[in-house]
Design a protein around this motif. Structure first.
Motif, PDB file in Angstrom:
ATOM      1  N   LEU A  22       0.827  -1.208   0.000  1.00  0.00           N
ATOM      2  CA  LEU A  22       0.000   0.000   0.000  1.00  0.00           C
ATOM      3  C   LEU A  22       0.863   1.261   0.000  1.00  0.00           C
ATOM      4  CD1 LEU A  22      -2.820  -1.021   2.514  1.00  0.00           C
ATOM      5  CD2 LEU A  22      -3.075  -0.606   0.052  1.00  0.00           C
ATOM      6  N   ILE A  23       1.972   1.216   0.739  1.00  0.00           N
ATOM      7  CA  ILE A  23       2.871   2.366   0.782  1.00  0.00           C
ATOM      8  C   ILE A  23       3.473   2.630  -0.594  1.00  0.00           C
ATOM      9  CG2 ILE A  23       5.135   3.122   1.629  1.00  0.00           C
ATOM     10  CD1 ILE A  23       4.360   1.907   4.341  1.00  0.00           C
ATOM     11  N   VAL A  24       3.916   1.577  -1.259  1.00  0.00           N
ATOM     12  CA  VAL A  24       4.492   1.731  -2.599  1.00  0.00           C
ATOM     13  C   VAL A  24       3.447   2.299  -3.561  1.00  0.00           C
ATOM     14  CG1 VAL A  24       5.407   0.494  -4.592  1.00  0.00           C
ATOM     15  CG2 VAL A  24       6.227  -0.071  -2.287  1.00  0.00           C
ATOM     16  N   ALA A  25       2.231   1.756  -3.497  1.00  0.00           N
ATOM     17  CA  ALA A  25       1.161   2.231  -4.384  1.00  0.00           C
ATOM     18  C   ALA A  25       0.833   3.699  -4.096  1.00  0.00           C
ATOM     19  CB  ALA A  25      -0.084   1.365  -4.201  1.00  0.00           C
ATOM     20  N   ALA A  26       0.768   4.052  -2.810  1.00  0.00           N
ATOM     21  CA  ALA A  26       0.465   5.439  -2.442  1.00  0.00           C
ATOM     22  C   ALA A  26       1.575   6.379  -2.898  1.00  0.00           C
ATOM     23  CB  ALA A  26       0.268   5.541  -0.928  1.00  0.00           C
ATOM     24  N   TYR A  27       2.811   5.951  -2.716  1.00  0.00           N
ATOM     25  CA  TYR A  27       3.954   6.791  -3.115  1.00  0.00           C
ATOM     26  C   TYR A  27       3.932   7.067  -4.622  1.00  0.00           C
ATOM     27  CZ  TYR A  27       8.760   8.196  -4.055  1.00  0.00           C
ATOM     28  OH  TYR A  27       9.872   8.873  -4.485  1.00  0.00           O
ATOM     29  N   LEU A  28       3.599   6.062  -5.392  1.00  0.00           N
ATOM     30  CA  LEU A  28       3.633   6.195  -6.849  1.00  0.00           C
ATOM     31  C   LEU A  28       2.411   6.905  -7.417  1.00  0.00           C
ATOM     32  CD1 LEU A  28       4.970   2.643  -7.827  1.00  0.00           C
ATOM     33  CD2 LEU A  28       6.243   4.810  -7.836  1.00  0.00           C
ATOM     34  N   PHE A  29       1.237   6.676  -6.827  1.00  0.00           N
ATOM     35  CA  PHE A  29       0.006   7.121  -7.478  1.00  0.00           C
ATOM     36  C   PHE A  29      -0.891   8.057  -6.668  1.00  0.00           C
ATOM     37  CE2 PHE A  29       0.929   2.712  -8.952  1.00  0.00           C
ATOM     38  CZ  PHE A  29       1.312   3.033 -10.254  1.00  0.00           C
ATOM     39  N   LEU A  30      -0.720   8.158  -5.341  1.00  0.00           N
ATOM     40  CA  LEU A  30      -1.702   8.887  -4.539  1.00  0.00           C
ATOM     41  C   LEU A  30      -1.146  10.051  -3.728  1.00  0.00           C
ATOM     42  CD1 LEU A  30      -3.787   5.890  -3.109  1.00  0.00           C
ATOM     43  CD2 LEU A  30      -4.434   7.443  -4.953  1.00  0.00           C
ATOM     44  N   ALA A 116       5.737  20.240   2.216  1.00  0.00           N
ATOM     45  CA  ALA A 116       6.126  21.644   2.046  1.00  0.00           C
ATOM     46  C   ALA A 116       7.204  21.803   0.978  1.00  0.00           C
ATOM     47  CB  ALA A 116       6.618  22.202   3.384  1.00  0.00           C
ATOM     48  N   LEU A 117       8.123  20.863   0.904  1.00  0.00           N
ATOM     49  CA  LEU A 117       9.186  20.933  -0.097  1.00  0.00           C
ATOM     50  C   LEU A 117       8.646  20.693  -1.509  1.00  0.00           C
ATOM     51  CD1 LEU A 117      12.164  19.137   1.702  1.00  0.00           C
ATOM     52  CD2 LEU A 117      11.925  21.568   1.157  1.00  0.00           C
ATOM     53  N   LEU A 118       7.596  19.884  -1.606  1.00  0.00           N
ATOM     54  CA  LEU A 118       6.974  19.664  -2.911  1.00  0.00           C
ATOM     55  C   LEU A 118       6.313  20.947  -3.395  1.00  0.00           C
ATOM     56  CD1 LEU A 118       5.958  17.797  -5.218  1.00  0.00           C
ATOM     57  CD2 LEU A 118       3.963  17.311  -3.782  1.00  0.00           C
ATOM     58  N   PHE A 119       5.591  21.623  -2.504  1.00  0.00           N
ATOM     59  CA  PHE A 119       4.859  22.822  -2.907  1.00  0.00           C
ATOM     60  C   PHE A 119       5.794  24.005  -3.161  1.00  0.00           C
ATOM     61  CE2 PHE A 119       1.607  20.806   0.113  1.00  0.00           C
ATOM     62  CZ  PHE A 119       1.078  20.030  -0.900  1.00  0.00           C
ATOM     63  N   GLU A 120       6.871  24.089  -2.394  1.00  0.00           N
ATOM     64  CA  GLU A 120       7.755  25.255  -2.489  1.00  0.00           C
ATOM     65  C   GLU A 120       8.870  25.078  -3.520  1.00  0.00           C
ATOM     66  OE1 GLU A 120       9.164  25.901   1.470  1.00  0.00           O
ATOM     67  OE2 GLU A 120       7.144  26.185   2.296  1.00  0.00           O
ATOM     68  N   LYS A 121       9.393  23.836  -3.642  1.00  0.00           N
ATOM     69  CA  LYS A 121      10.563  23.633  -4.492  1.00  0.00           C
ATOM     70  C   LYS A 121      10.422  22.476  -5.477  1.00  0.00           C
ATOM     71  CE  LYS A 121      13.680  25.434  -0.920  1.00  0.00           C
ATOM     72  NZ  LYS A 121      14.898  25.169  -0.106  1.00  0.00           N
ATOM     73  N   GLY A 122       9.269  21.811  -5.443  1.00  0.00           N
ATOM     74  CA  GLY A 122       9.067  20.687  -6.346  1.00  0.00           C
ATOM     75  C   GLY A 122       9.873  19.454  -5.975  1.00  0.00           C
ATOM     76  N   ILE A 123      10.296  19.368  -4.710  1.00  0.00           N
ATOM     77  CA  ILE A 123      11.106  18.233  -4.253  1.00  0.00           C
ATOM     78  C   ILE A 123      10.200  17.140  -3.713  1.00  0.00           C
ATOM     79  CG2 ILE A 123      12.850  17.478  -2.602  1.00  0.00           C
ATOM     80  CD1 ILE A 123      14.024  20.299  -2.721  1.00  0.00           C
ATOM     81  N   TYR A 124      10.374  15.927  -4.215  1.00  0.00           N
ATOM     82  CA  TYR A 124       9.548  14.790  -3.789  1.00  0.00           C
ATOM     83  C   TYR A 124      10.418  13.540  -3.759  1.00  0.00           C
ATOM     84  CZ  TYR A 124       5.775  11.302  -3.833  1.00  0.00           C
ATOM     85  OH  TYR A 124       4.941  10.247  -3.532  1.00  0.00           O
ATOM     86  N   GLY A 125      10.333  12.800  -2.680  1.00  0.00           N
ATOM     87  CA  GLY A 125      11.067  11.545  -2.618  1.00  0.00           C
ATOM     88  C   GLY A 125      11.839  11.369  -1.335  1.00  0.00           C
ATOM     89  N   PHE A 126      12.784  10.438  -1.365  1.00  0.00           N
ATOM     90  CA  PHE A 126      13.565  10.055  -0.193  1.00  0.00           C
ATOM     91  C   PHE A 126      15.023  10.496  -0.350  1.00  0.00           C
ATOM     92  CE2 PHE A 126       9.938   7.259  -0.257  1.00  0.00           C
ATOM     93  CZ  PHE A 126       9.603   7.103   1.080  1.00  0.00           C
ATOM     94  N   ASP A 132      17.361  16.790   8.561  1.00  0.00           N
ATOM     95  CA  ASP A 132      16.662  17.995   9.007  1.00  0.00           C
ATOM     96  C   ASP A 132      15.164  17.745   9.023  1.00  0.00           C
ATOM     97  OD1 ASP A 132      15.386  19.373   6.349  1.00  0.00           O
ATOM     98  OD2 ASP A 132      17.275  18.360   5.884  1.00  0.00           O
ATOM     99  N   TYR A 133      14.428  18.641   9.692  1.00  0.00           N
ATOM    100  CA  TYR A 133      12.991  18.470   9.901  1.00  0.00           C
ATOM    101  C   TYR A 133      12.229  18.273   8.598  1.00  0.00           C
ATOM    102  CZ  TYR A 133       8.147  19.810  10.788  1.00  0.00           C
ATOM    103  OH  TYR A 133       6.773  19.833  10.835  1.00  0.00           O
ATOM    104  N   LEU A 134      12.575  19.023   7.586  1.00  0.00           N
ATOM    105  CA  LEU A 134      11.853  18.944   6.322  1.00  0.00           C
ATOM    106  C   LEU A 134      12.097  17.632   5.577  1.00  0.00           C
ATOM    107  CD1 LEU A 134      12.152  22.597   4.988  1.00  0.00           C
ATOM    108  CD2 LEU A 134      10.110  21.447   5.868  1.00  0.00           C
ATOM    109  N   HIS A 135      13.017  16.817   6.067  1.00  0.00           N
ATOM    110  CA  HIS A 135      13.246  15.485   5.489  1.00  0.00           C
ATOM    111  C   HIS A 135      12.962  14.392   6.516  1.00  0.00           C
ATOM    112  CE1 HIS A 135      15.516  17.980   2.603  1.00  0.00           C
ATOM    113  NE2 HIS A 135      15.219  17.025   1.742  1.00  0.00           N
ATOM    114  N   HIS A 136      12.030  14.680   7.416  1.00  0.00           N
ATOM    115  CA  HIS A 136      11.638  13.696   8.438  1.00  0.00           C
ATOM    116  C   HIS A 136      10.155  13.352   8.320  1.00  0.00           C
ATOM    117  CE1 HIS A 136      15.179  14.471  11.472  1.00  0.00           C
ATOM    118  NE2 HIS A 136      15.548  13.809  10.382  1.00  0.00           N
ATOM    119  N   SER A 137       9.708  13.099   7.110  1.00  0.00           N
ATOM    120  CA  SER A 137       8.277  12.893   6.884  1.00  0.00           C
ATOM    121  C   SER A 137       7.814  11.448   7.057  1.00  0.00           C
ATOM    122  CB  SER A 137       7.921  13.355   5.465  1.00  0.00           C
ATOM    123  OG  SER A 137       6.530  13.416   5.280  1.00  0.00           O
ATOM    124  N   PHE A 138       8.726  10.495   6.919  1.00  0.00           N
ATOM    125  CA  PHE A 138       8.348   9.071   6.848  1.00  0.00           C
ATOM    126  C   PHE A 138       9.060   8.271   7.928  1.00  0.00           C
ATOM    127  CE2 PHE A 138       8.843   4.790   4.904  1.00  0.00           C
ATOM    128  CZ  PHE A 138       7.553   4.537   4.499  1.00  0.00           C
TER     129      PHE A 138
END
Length: 210
Positions: A22-30, A116-126, A132-138
């Motif tokens: 489910l995590i893989v599917a969500a990461y790729l499509f949702l 926040a990084l996706l909306f501000e800088k288009g950064i998505y992923g691992f 740092d805090y902005l890379h502590h989502s998962f």
């Protein structure tokens, strides 16, 4: 290993496999699509409400509860012996502490960028070990804290199991609406919280509670 332990192990392995898929599917499509939909709600009361709901799993608040519970459990055990009550309080505190520790380690290892990084800088992923805090989502820390707390509470007090689960789900959803996490972060946090609570209870009562 007794039959109950074997069944718990099998259920855990099954749940882990399903959660991973489910995590893989969500990461790729949702994840991105749902977070972008949540961004539309930012100017509304729903976003503000989500931020307030999230406070139920605030780190300092939960840590204070754990510390208080450990003191209460120790005092109760010294006064009345290691009763079911003192064991349950200790179990809840240790469960939440373990879940939080696991979550902190995994956040650092995975280094997933927050929405926040996706909306501000288009950064998505691992970005492993980004540090740092902005890379502590998962995984979601709020989600694993509330699910470990509420699942443990449900084992200790079965009568409140369903309301407790409803609270945990609400907090998990709030983290998405508040734009702090992706759905897969919340899913992983819930899995960690539930799994730690289940195994903590099984360790205390390996043959089931008599």
């Amino acid at each position: 290993m007794n039959g109950l332990m074997n069944r718990t192990l099998l259920k855990t392995a099954t749940a882990a496999t399903a959660t991973a898929l489910l995590i893989v599917a969500a990461y790729l499509f949702l994840d991105r699509q749902i977070s972008e939909a949540a961004l539309i709600l930012k100017p509304t009361i729903w976003h503000a409400l989500a931020k307030y709901i999230s406070l139920a799993a605030n780190g300092m608040f939960i840590k204070s509860l754990v510390e208080t519970g450990l003191i209460v459990s120790a005092c109760d055990a010294l006064k009345n012996g290691l009763s079911h009550r003192s064991k349950c309080i200790l179990y809840m505190c240790v469960t939440v502490a373990v879940a939080m520790t696991v979550g902190d380690v995994l956040k650092e290892l995975f280094g997933r960028a927050r929405p926040a990084l996706l909306f501000e800088k288009g950064i998505y992923g691992f970005f492993p070990l980004a540090g740092d805090y902005l890379h502590h989502s998962f995984p979601s820390g709020h989600t694993l804290r509330i699910f470990s707390t509420m699942t443990a509470l449900g084992f200790a007090l079965p009568r409140v199991r369903f309301p407790a689960l409803a609270i945990a789900i609400l907090v998990g959803i709030s983290r998405i609406v508040a734009l702090k996490h992706y759905p897969s972060d919340v899913l992983f946090g819930a899995f960690i919280g539930i799994t730690v609570a289940v195994w903590g209870w099984r360790i205390i009562y390996p043959y089931g509670r008599r």
